[in-house]
Design a protein around this motif. Structure first.
Motif, short mmCIF file in Angstrom:
data_model
loop_
_atom_site.label_atom_id
_atom_site.label_comp_id
_atom_site.label_asym_id
_atom_site.label_seq_id
_atom_site.Cartn_x
_atom_site.Cartn_y
_atom_site.Cartn_z
N THR A 236 0.94 -1.29 -0.09
CA THR A 236 0.04 0.05 0.24
C THR A 236 0.83 1.21 0.04
N LYS A 237 1.85 1.20 1.01
CA LYS A 237 2.76 2.39 0.93
C LYS A 237 3.55 2.69 -0.41
N ARG A 238 3.92 1.42 -1.17
CA ARG A 238 4.43 1.89 -2.59
C ARG A 238 3.74 2.39 -3.47
N TYR A 239 2.34 1.69 -3.58
CA TYR A 239 1.50 2.08 -4.55
C TYR A 239 0.90 3.60 -4.11
N SER A 240 0.82 3.94 -3.00
CA SER A 240 0.23 5.22 -3.03
C SER A 240 1.50 6.32 -3.17
N THR A 241 2.66 5.84 -3.21
CA THR A 241 3.75 6.81 -3.59
C THR A 241 3.95 7.09 -5.10
N ILE A 242 3.50 5.95 -5.69
CA ILE A 242 3.52 6.09 -7.18
C ILE A 242 2.63 7.18 -7.64
N ILE A 243 2.95 8.10 -8.51
CA ILE A 243 1.97 9.26 -8.76
C ILE A 243 1.07 8.75 -9.72
N ALA A 244 1.07 8.10 -10.56
CA ALA A 244 -0.16 7.94 -11.54
C ALA A 244 -0.10 6.19 -11.91
N SER A 245 0.03 5.47 -10.87
CA SER A 245 0.01 3.97 -11.11
C SER A 245 -1.41 3.38 -11.01
N THR A 246 -1.47 2.27 -11.50
CA THR A 246 -2.88 1.46 -11.33
C THR A 246 -3.44 1.75 -10.00
N PRO A 247 -4.77 2.18 -10.00
CA PRO A 247 -5.32 2.50 -8.51
C PRO A 247 -5.58 1.22 -7.81
N TYR A 248 -4.62 0.64 -7.18
CA TYR A 248 -4.97 -0.59 -6.37
C TYR A 248 -5.60 -0.13 -5.11
N HIS B 221 -3.34 18.46 -17.45
CA HIS B 221 -3.56 17.58 -16.31
C HIS B 221 -3.56 16.19 -17.02
N VAL B 222 -2.30 15.49 -16.53
CA VAL B 222 -2.22 14.18 -17.23
C VAL B 222 -2.55 12.91 -16.30
N VAL B 223 -3.54 12.31 -17.00
CA VAL B 223 -4.08 10.95 -16.01
C VAL B 223 -3.54 9.71 -16.35
N GLU B 224 -2.87 9.64 -17.60
CA GLU B 224 -2.31 8.34 -18.15
C GLU B 224 -1.08 8.11 -17.49
N THR B 225 -0.55 6.78 -17.63
CA THR B 225 0.48 6.53 -16.88
C THR B 225 1.64 6.50 -18.30
N THR B 226 2.92 7.04 -17.98
CA THR B 226 3.82 7.06 -19.01
C THR B 226 4.53 5.77 -19.04
N ALA B 227 5.19 5.37 -20.30
CA ALA B 227 5.78 4.20 -20.56
C ALA B 227 6.65 3.89 -19.53
N THR B 228 7.46 5.23 -19.10
CA THR B 228 8.57 4.84 -18.04
C THR B 228 7.97 4.39 -16.57
N GLU B 229 6.67 4.94 -16.41
CA GLU B 229 6.40 4.70 -15.19
C GLU B 229 5.66 3.19 -15.09
N GLU B 230 5.16 2.81 -16.01
CA GLU B 230 4.94 1.39 -16.36
C GLU B 230 5.76 0.46 -16.13
N LEU B 231 6.95 0.58 -16.74
CA LEU B 231 7.96 -0.16 -16.71
C LEU B 231 8.74 -0.32 -15.24
N LEU B 232 8.42 0.91 -14.67
CA LEU B 232 9.00 0.90 -13.10
C LEU B 232 8.19 -0.08 -12.25
N GLU B 233 6.64 -0.07 -12.54
CA GLU B 233 5.71 -0.51 -11.89
C GLU B 233 6.13 -2.08 -12.03
N MET B 234 6.07 -2.58 -13.50
CA MET B 234 6.58 -3.95 -13.63
C MET B 234 7.58 -4.44 -13.02
N TYR B 235 8.73 -3.37 -12.96
CA TYR B 235 9.95 -3.83 -12.18
C TYR B 235 9.71 -4.18 -10.62
#
Lengths: 202, 185, 302
Positions: free
Chosen positions: A36-48, B157-171
């Motif tokens: 939860t902590k990690r996901y809340s810090t990501i600015i625009a991630s998938t809203p888990y 106002h950007v809502v979509e995730t960028t490719a970099t962010e998605e990669l980071l998330e996957m990592y």
């Protein structure tokens, strides 16, 4: 808090996006919080989001109670409803006049109740049917005030270079309905029993 | 195909007497049947008067029915409504059943509907119960305290995730799974 | 029409043998047709439209049948003499009496006018509307509605759509709004004396109060100074201080400026009413109106 109790609580937590994390629940103690902590810090991630079922049901109960109280004290104000009538959906409220097109048996002066209700709304709440609102919960009454014919419509067919031309005039029967009442009767999830609708197909 | 209906008089549903809100009352005031006593085109009308008129009048006591014979003229039905409309129906060579059917139609109408095209099939005086949308609806309250010009609000106002962010998330997801597997071992 | 007339004329001429018959055999271009029609139309236009013929002057008119049908239409049973009396205008009764006197008609029985019945009917309508609206609205709102619903304009409208235009015996035709309204009031009184007060009240409910359908009570009743009125109301409820807040604003300093003002209770910080306007003052007043409606509307469907 001992370990068993904690695990029980954790097992009730589930991730809303449907991913199955149950296999890691054994050691999940600090993990979940880290997620939860990690996901809340990501600015625009998938809203888990972590959903507490107990909390959710309590919230739902609370809302239903509020609505029931409002209806019991008749403070709900004006209601509107979406009804399915003769193949079309209408948004109606008290005092409206609507026109049903096509052959429809009711005669002038008949009082009818509209039972196929898809949605009921007041200024403070909306009850959405899945697909219909509970049978008997909403009472919508209407009076047939007029039966007439539409304007003349023209149906003209022509094929070029084929010496084919047809013209056809027709009128559609129209029935005017006045909505007399839109009312919520009884309680949510506990509507009064309705008889005479056993054979009706909705 | 034909758009001739566009030239009809457009109208909305109106009910000045608010019929049906309280009790329903018949909107047809009176009917005059005009016919000839010996012309062939009035034959159906004469038969109607002989055979069916009494039943019709018994069924609908709220409509005054008058008969007016006149020589060598086409039979007509003249209907008068409560809102002041009068409607003529040319009943030339009609059979008695046809005349009855027309009378039933006139009885259930509230005005002369010929040449009128309805623009909407619903009339409501309360178009919005929950309130119409305004620019203030669901407005972010933090905007109340924002001071302009503000560099944060100035950009898109950007809502979509960028490719970099998605990669980071996957990592990061991968890392979690690695940790889990290690623990499971 | 014209053809028929010319045909009649020519046949008459032929029958009288005034003109030699060979005149008719001439097959020229009929140059007289167009100028004749033009002239007739010109004269028609100059004379103006026909005066409206009262329905009772038609050949097909039976007053007894019309009265019977009226009773059936509204679904009430009237005593015949009461209904007849209710439909006689005062001026009409007087004029008829004078005429009979002038003509020396001694067998003439003077007709009763509906003045008495109308005043009785007015009371019934007025009181019943009060009874209905006092259940959910305060006195001043009720009075405004009573006055609105018993106004000549509204009752005249109701009477018109009940078909009284043709039934009322009046000096003028079409009858004036006041005549129609009086006739309607008198009919209510006639119904009260024929079938009892309960039926009369039901009649008023189904034909007069029904006219409020689609109309907003607060369009009919609006306090002149909403904010002061609200403060008076709130004092009765024990709320002493109100805090107006500017919630939103847009297009400030333009001609399309818009402000949204919310009124909050200073003690518990709860919203009392919210309103819009092109200036803060107007927005405050609309917010006050909203607050008043929220206080009054609690038990109403509107």
């Amino acid at each position: 808090m001992d370990n068993a109790e904690y695990q029980h609580k954790v097992s009730k937590l589930s991730l809303r996006n449907g991913q199955n994390y149950s296999r890691s629940l054994g050691q999940a103690g600090n993990l979940l919080s880290s997620i939860t902590k990690r996901y809340s810090t990501i600015i625009a991630s998938t809203p888990y989001e972590i959903v507490d079922e107990d909390k959710e049901t309590n919230v739902a109960k609370d809302i239903i109670k509020k609505i029931n109280d409002q209806i019991a004290q008749s403070q709900e104000g004006r209601l509107f409803a979406i009804v399915h009538l003769a193949g079309k959906q209408f948004r109606i409220t008290e005092g409206d006049v609507l026109v049903v097109e096509g052959y429809w048996p009711p005669n002038c002066g008949d009082k009818i109740s509209l039972d196929k209700v898809l949605l009921v709304g007041a200024s403070d709440f909306t009850l959405i049917g899945r697909p219909l609102v509970q049978r008997g919960l909403v009472n919508i009454e209407a009076t047939v005030i007029e039966k007439t014919l539409s304007h003349t419509k023209t149906h003209f067919r022509k094929k070029r270079r084929k010496q084919y031309k047809r013209i056809h005039f027709y009128k559609i029967p129209q029935t005017y309905l006045r909505i007399n009442t839109v009312k919520v009767t009884g309680e949510l999830n506990n509507p009064p029993e309705v008889r005479g609708l056993e054979k009706a197909i909705f | 195909m034909s758009n001739s209906h566009l030239f009809l008089k457009p109208a909305f549903i109106t009910t000045p007497g608010q019929n049906g809100v309280g009790r329903y009352f018949c909107q047809l005031q009176r009917v005059v049947l005009k016919f000839c006593k010996n012309n062939g085109s009035s034959r159906g009308m004469r038969e109607f008067i002989e055979n069916k008129l009494i039943d019709f009048v018994k069924e609908t006591p709220e409509v005054a029915v008058y008969m007016k014979p006149r020589r060598h003229r086409t039979p007509i039905i003249r209907a008068e409504y409560l809102n002041g409309d009068t409607q003529w129906v040319n009943a030339r060579n009609f059979t008695e059943d046809e005349i009855l059917k027309w009378l039933q139609l006139l009885k259930t109408q509230s005005s002369d509907k010929t040449g009128i095209r309805l623009r909407k099939l619903l009339h409501t005086d309360h178009p919005s119960v929950q309130g119409p949308w305004t620019p203030y609806t669901f407005r972010d309250p933090k905007l109340n305290l924002a001071e302009f010009p503000s560099p944060e609000l100035a950009g898109p106002h950007v809502v979509e995730t960028t490719a970099t962010e998605e990669l980071l998330e996957m990592y990061k997801n991968q890392q979690i799974e690695d940790v889990n597997e290690k623990r499971a071992e | 029409m014209l053809c028929r007339q010319t045909l009649n004329l020519t046949s008459r001429i032929i029958n009288q043998n005034l003109i030699p018959i060979q005149f008719i055999n001439s097959r020229n271009i009929k140059r007289w047709v167009s100028p004749t029609i033009k002239e007739i139309n010109r004269r028609r236009k100059k004379v103006g439209p026909d005066p409206i013929k009262p329905r009772y002057s038609y050949l097909e008119w039976n007053y007894d049948v019309e009265l019977y049908c009226f009773g059936k239409r509204v679904g009430e049973t009237f005593k015949d003499n009461f209904l007849r009396e209710a439909l006689v205008q005062r001026e009409y009764a007087n004029v008829e009496e004078f005429r009979a006197e002038k003509e020396g008609n001694e067998s003439y029985v003077p007709e009763e006018s509906n003045t008495q019945l109308a005043s009785e009917g007015h009371k019934i309508i007025y009181n019943y509307i009060g009874e209905v609206y006092l259940k959910s609205y305060p006195q001043d709102v009720t009075t405004a509605i009573q006055n609105y619903l018993t106004s000549d304009k509204l009752l005249g409208h109701v009477a018109k759509y009940l078909g009284l235009t043709d039934l009322v015996k009046s000096v003028e035709y079409p009858p004036e709004t006041k005549t129609l309204a009086d006739a309607f009031k008198a009919i209510v009184a006639a119904l009260e004396s024929s079938s009892g007060l309960e039926r009369a009240q039901l009649f008023v409910k189904d034909f007069v109060i029904v006219q409020m359908n689609g109309k907003d009570v607060y369009d009919i009743w609006t306090p002149e100074r909403p904010f002061d009125y609200l403060m008076k109301l709130l004092e009765e409820k024990g709320i002493k201080e109100v805090e107006p807040r500017l919630c939103n604003q847009s297009a400030v300093n333009t001609i399309l400026a818009n402000y949204q003002v919310g009124l909050y209770n200073k003690a518990d910080k709860k919203l009392l009413g919210i309103g819009w306007g092109e200036s803060v003052k107007i927005a405050k007043d609309t917010a006050a109106l909203d607050a008043i409606q929220k206080i009054y509307c609690k038990h109403n469907s509107n």
